[in-house]
Design a protein around this motif. Structure first.
Motif, PDB file in Angstrom:
ATOM      1  N   UNK A 148       0.804  -1.224   0.000  1.00 13.14           N
ATOM      2  CA  UNK A 148       0.000   0.000   0.000  1.00 13.14           C
ATOM      3  C   UNK A 148       0.837   1.274   0.000  1.00 13.14           C
ATOM      4  N   UNK A 149       2.168   1.108  -0.066  1.00 14.10           N
ATOM      5  CA  UNK A 149       3.044   2.273  -0.246  1.00 14.10           C
ATOM      6  C   UNK A 149       2.970   2.772  -1.686  1.00 14.10           C
ATOM      7  N   UNK A 150       2.471   1.915  -2.580  1.00 16.19           N
ATOM      8  CA  UNK A 150       2.464   2.176  -4.011  1.00 16.19           C
ATOM      9  C   UNK A 150       1.022   2.266  -4.513  1.00 16.19           C
ATOM     10  N   UNK A 151       0.756   3.241  -5.356  1.00 16.69           N
ATOM     11  CA  UNK A 151      -0.620   3.374  -5.844  1.00 16.69           C
ATOM     12  C   UNK A 151      -0.718   3.452  -7.364  1.00 16.69           C
ATOM     13  N   UNK A 152       0.401   3.293  -8.064  1.00 17.55           N
ATOM     14  CA  UNK A 152       0.366   3.258  -9.532  1.00 17.55           C
ATOM     15  C   UNK A 152       1.024   1.959  -9.969  1.00 17.55           C
ATOM     16  N   UNK A 153       0.355   1.219 -10.832  1.00 16.52           N
ATOM     17  CA  UNK A 153       0.805  -0.122 -11.215  1.00 16.52           C
ATOM     18  C   UNK A 153       0.755  -0.303 -12.726  1.00 16.52           C
ATOM     19  N   UNK A 154       1.699  -1.094 -13.218  1.00 20.85           N
ATOM     20  CA  UNK A 154       1.647  -1.497 -14.607  1.00 20.85           C
ATOM     21  C   UNK A 154       0.715  -2.683 -14.783  1.00 20.85           C
ATOM     22  N   UNK A 155       0.626  -3.147 -16.020  1.00 18.28           N
ATOM     23  CA  UNK A 155      -0.282  -4.253 -16.332  1.00 18.28           C
ATOM     24  C   UNK A 155       0.371  -5.619 -16.104  1.00 18.28           C
ATOM     25  N   UNK A 156       1.681  -5.619 -15.929  1.00 15.49           N
ATOM     26  CA  UNK A 156       2.394  -6.858 -15.635  1.00 15.49           C
ATOM     27  C   UNK A 156       2.996  -7.509 -16.870  1.00 15.49           C
ATOM     28  N   UNK A 157       4.049  -8.282 -16.638  1.00 14.91           N
ATOM     29  CA  UNK A 157       4.683  -9.062 -17.695  1.00 14.91           C
ATOM     30  C   UNK A 157       4.967 -10.462 -17.139  1.00 14.91           C
ATOM     31  N   UNK A 158       4.660 -11.477 -17.921  1.00 16.63           N
ATOM     32  CA  UNK A 158       4.769 -12.855 -17.465  1.00 16.63           C
ATOM     33  C   UNK A 158       6.208 -13.353 -17.559  1.00 16.63           C
ATOM     34  N   UNK A 159       6.677 -13.956 -16.499  1.00 13.45           N
ATOM     35  CA  UNK A 159       7.979 -14.631 -16.473  1.00 13.45           C
ATOM     36  C   UNK A 159       7.720 -16.098 -16.131  1.00 13.45           C
ATOM     37  N   UNK A 160       8.189 -16.979 -16.989  1.00 13.44           N
ATOM     38  CA  UNK A 160       8.008 -18.412 -16.771  1.00 13.44           C
ATOM     39  C   UNK A 160       9.371 -19.077 -16.807  1.00 13.44           C
ATOM     40  N   UNK A 161       9.712 -19.783 -15.748  1.00 11.73           N
ATOM     41  CA  UNK A 161      10.993 -20.465 -15.643  1.00 11.73           C
ATOM     42  C   UNK A 161      10.738 -21.966 -15.546  1.00 11.73           C
ATOM     43  N   UNK A 162      11.276 -22.704 -16.484  1.00 14.99           N
ATOM     44  CA  UNK A 162      11.080 -24.153 -16.500  1.00 14.99           C
ATOM     45  C   UNK A 162      12.310 -24.859 -15.963  1.00 14.99           C
ATOM     46  N   UNK A 163      12.074 -26.013 -15.369  1.00 13.86           N
ATOM     47  CA  UNK A 163      13.193 -26.769 -14.763  1.00 13.86           C
ATOM     48  C   UNK A 163      13.853 -27.687 -15.769  1.00 13.86           C
TER      49      UNK A 163
END
Length: 126
Positions: free
Chosen positions: A111-126
């Motif tokens: 709640x210190x932050x009030x502006x957000x991006x839409x996000x970017x997916x990171x997928x790491x496979x084993x």
């Protein structure tokens, strides 16, 4: 209007690297502490890293410390997250965020932050 646009996500194998970027506009970028958060499926959004408005202070979640590096370019109004030695547990949508007020210290609190991006997916496979 504040805009934060993340990019740089993708799919990598464990041990690989990615560099996320967050391009900002619509506010005085250099005055604000910024952060990266992430959210995995079925889990709450969690803190990853933060950097103060003047880059004097950074903070990292214990799970990413020594693997991730946060930085910012105030001239380009862009926030970065260099992610090395990626693990499957790093898989999540990564969000950048700008603090609610100017010239604040580093904070891990959502709640210190009030502006957000839409996000970017990171997928790491084993």
């Amino acid at each position: 209007q504040v805009q934060l646009v993340e990019s740089g996500g993708g799919s990598v194998q464990a041990g690989g690297s990615l560099r996320l970027s967050c391009a900002a506009s619509g506010f005085h970028f250099r005055m604000y502490t910024l952060a990266w958060f992430r959210q995995a499926p079925g889990k709450e959004r969690e803190f990853v890293s933060t950097i103060t408005w003047n880059s004097d202070n950074t903070n990292y979640a214990h799970s990413v410390k020594d693997r991730f590096t946060i930085s910012r370019d105030n001239a380009k109004e862009t926030l970065y997250l260099q992610m090395n030695s990626l693990k499957p547990e790093d898989t999540a949508v990564y969000y950048c965020a700008a603090a609610r007020f100017t010239y604040t210290g580093p904070s891990t609190a959502l709640d210190h932050y009030n502006s957000w991006g839409q996000g970017t997916q990171v997928t790491v496979s084993s």
